[in-house]
Design an enzyme around this catalytic site. Structure first.
Site, PDB file in Angstrom:
ATOM      1  CB  SER A  93       4.311  -5.417   2.352  1.00  8.31           C
ATOM      2  OG  SER A  93       5.691  -5.332   2.557  1.00  8.31           O
ATOM      3  CG  ASP A 145       7.283   0.289  -2.317  1.00  2.10           C
ATOM      4  OD1 ASP A 145       8.192  -0.070  -1.537  1.00  2.10           O
ATOM      5  OD2 ASP A 145       6.316  -0.441  -2.616  1.00  2.10           O
ATOM      6  CG  HIS A 159       6.516  -0.568   1.383  1.00  2.00           C
ATOM      7  ND1 HIS A 159       6.489  -1.499   0.379  1.00  2.00           N
ATOM      8  CD2 HIS A 159       6.367  -1.255   2.530  1.00  2.00           C
ATOM      9  CE1 HIS A 159       6.344  -2.707   0.904  1.00  2.00           C
ATOM     10  NE2 HIS A 159       6.254  -2.585   2.211  1.00  2.00           N
TER      11      HIS A 159
END
Length: 391
Positions: free
Chosen positions: A177, A331, A361
């Site tokens: 991320s 995501d 995610h």
């Protein structure tokens, strides 16, 4: 399967809506327990006791860390930066591979503890020395703290590889991320550094590589999907970059993007660059709102390369090490990953791509969390291990 999970996520994302500086969507964390902590944090925030992020981070410290008897774990500090070293116990006659790891969490959540199990697994399964970086977070610390903490810790580690028994020719940078975004930035920042060992490869797990175009298909398709709904993501971006939240709407609609900028960089930022199967006829086309100069002046640092590694010069991109990119179907950052993949490939960088149809995610942080460890979490960890062992 992916579809039932998506239905569950969208149901969760409609629960517990309210008002907070951190967005209206409450389905942003990893487990029912974490969701409860988020709700409690919002209550404390409204009572002006403490901020929601600070409360959730406090509760994260109560998580049970799985001890791996095959890995030695040492907490250190590189100056003011806390780091955690994972070293396989088994004796070896030669230096090991090294892995720099930058955790996710949107500059709000995430910690050395919450990614401990994943880093321990990487160290054991790849027979590598792993250094996890505990960079400073919001609300106390803003741009460019995350980047400078990660960069400084990385340089410190690279200068001391022999101390940790690491082969200088076998160092991998890995991040998830926002941590994946840090990998991209740090790899670019180290281009041309002859005083440091060259990074062998980069692993970017659903990275964030821009905060400019919020009209990509994945932003539209997954805007209410936990664990990173769109409103929460852009709130985190504004908080980290010290942008007033009143400009969120202008950012979402592209009103802060100068026409000249879009003309120059749409070749890298537009959905036209996505594989056809990730574009839907049902999605709204990219249409920038009329340019708002005031919005641009308040948000113009989103156009700096330090916040958008995807717009770096071709000469820099071409010198980057080979990459392993992970994307997830459910995501909002899926298309960021795909665009950065094309950006690298266009400049001749070797890319290995791993796409998870059932992925979402934040699934990496759920690895080895017993009841809450989804199959995609295990698949992701195993794919990263397989790639690293193969280089």
């Amino acid at each position: 399967g992916a579809r039932p999970l998506l239905v569950l996520f969208r149901a969760l994302s409609t629960q517990g809506r309210g008002h907070s500086i951190w967005g209206q969507n409450r389905g942003v964390l990893q487990t029912p327990t974490a969701l409860l902590h988020s709700q409690q944090g919002h209550i404390f925030e409204k009572l002006r006791i403490c901020s929601m992020p600070r409360f959730v981070r406090f509760m994260q410290k109560t998580l049970t860390i799985k001890k791996n008897p095959e890995v030695v774990v040492t907490d250190l500090r590189f100056g003011t930066i806390p780091v955690r070293l994972f070293q396989p116990k088994a004796l070896t006659s030669s230096p090991r591979r090294g892995i720099l790891f930058y955790h996710g969490g949107g500059t709000v959540f995430g910690s050395l503890d919450s990614y401990h199990n994943l880093c321990s697994f990487l160290a054991r399964e790849t027979d590598s020395v792993v250094l996890s970086v505990g960079y400073r977070l919001l609300p106390e610390h803003h741009y460019p703290v995350v980047f400078t903490d990660c960069l400084n810790a990385s340089i410190h580690f690279l200068k001391a590889l022999k101390t940790y028994g690491v082969d200088p020719s076998k160092v991998v940078a890995c991040g998830e991320s926002i941590g994946g975004g840090m990998v991209a930035l740090i790899m670019q920042a180290l281009v041309g550094r002859t005083d440091l060992p060259q990074i062998r490869a980069q692993v970017l797990i659903y990275p964030t590589v821009q905060a400019i175009n919020f009209q990509l298909p994945s932003f539209q398709q997954n805007q209410n999907v936990p664990f990173l709904p769109l409103d929460f993501m852009i709130t985190c971006a504004c908080k980290y970059l010290a942008i007033d939240l009143s400009w969120k709407e202008a950012m979402l609609k592209g009103a802060c993007i100068p026409p000249g900028f879009w003309k120059k960089y749409r070749k890298w930022l537009s959905s036209d660059n996505l594989p056809r199967r990730f574009r839907s006829k049902l999605q709204q086309p990219e249409t920038l709102a009329p340019f708002n100069e005031a919005a641009y002046l308040e948000t113009k640092h989103i156009f700096d390369v330090e916040n958008a590694p995807i717009i770096a010069d071709d000469e820099v991109i071409a010198q980057l090490p080979e990459a392993f990119l992970v994307s997830c179907e459910m995501d909002i950052l899926r298309d960021d990953t795909l665009l950065y993949k094309k950006r690298l490939e266009d400049q001749g960088v070797r890319v290995t791509w791993y796409h998870m149809e059932d992925g979402f995610h934040g699934c990496a942080v759920l690895f080895d969390q017993k009841l809450f460890s989804f199959p995609c979490s295990v698949s992701l960890a195993n794919a990263v291990v397989s790639y690293i062992k193969g280089i």
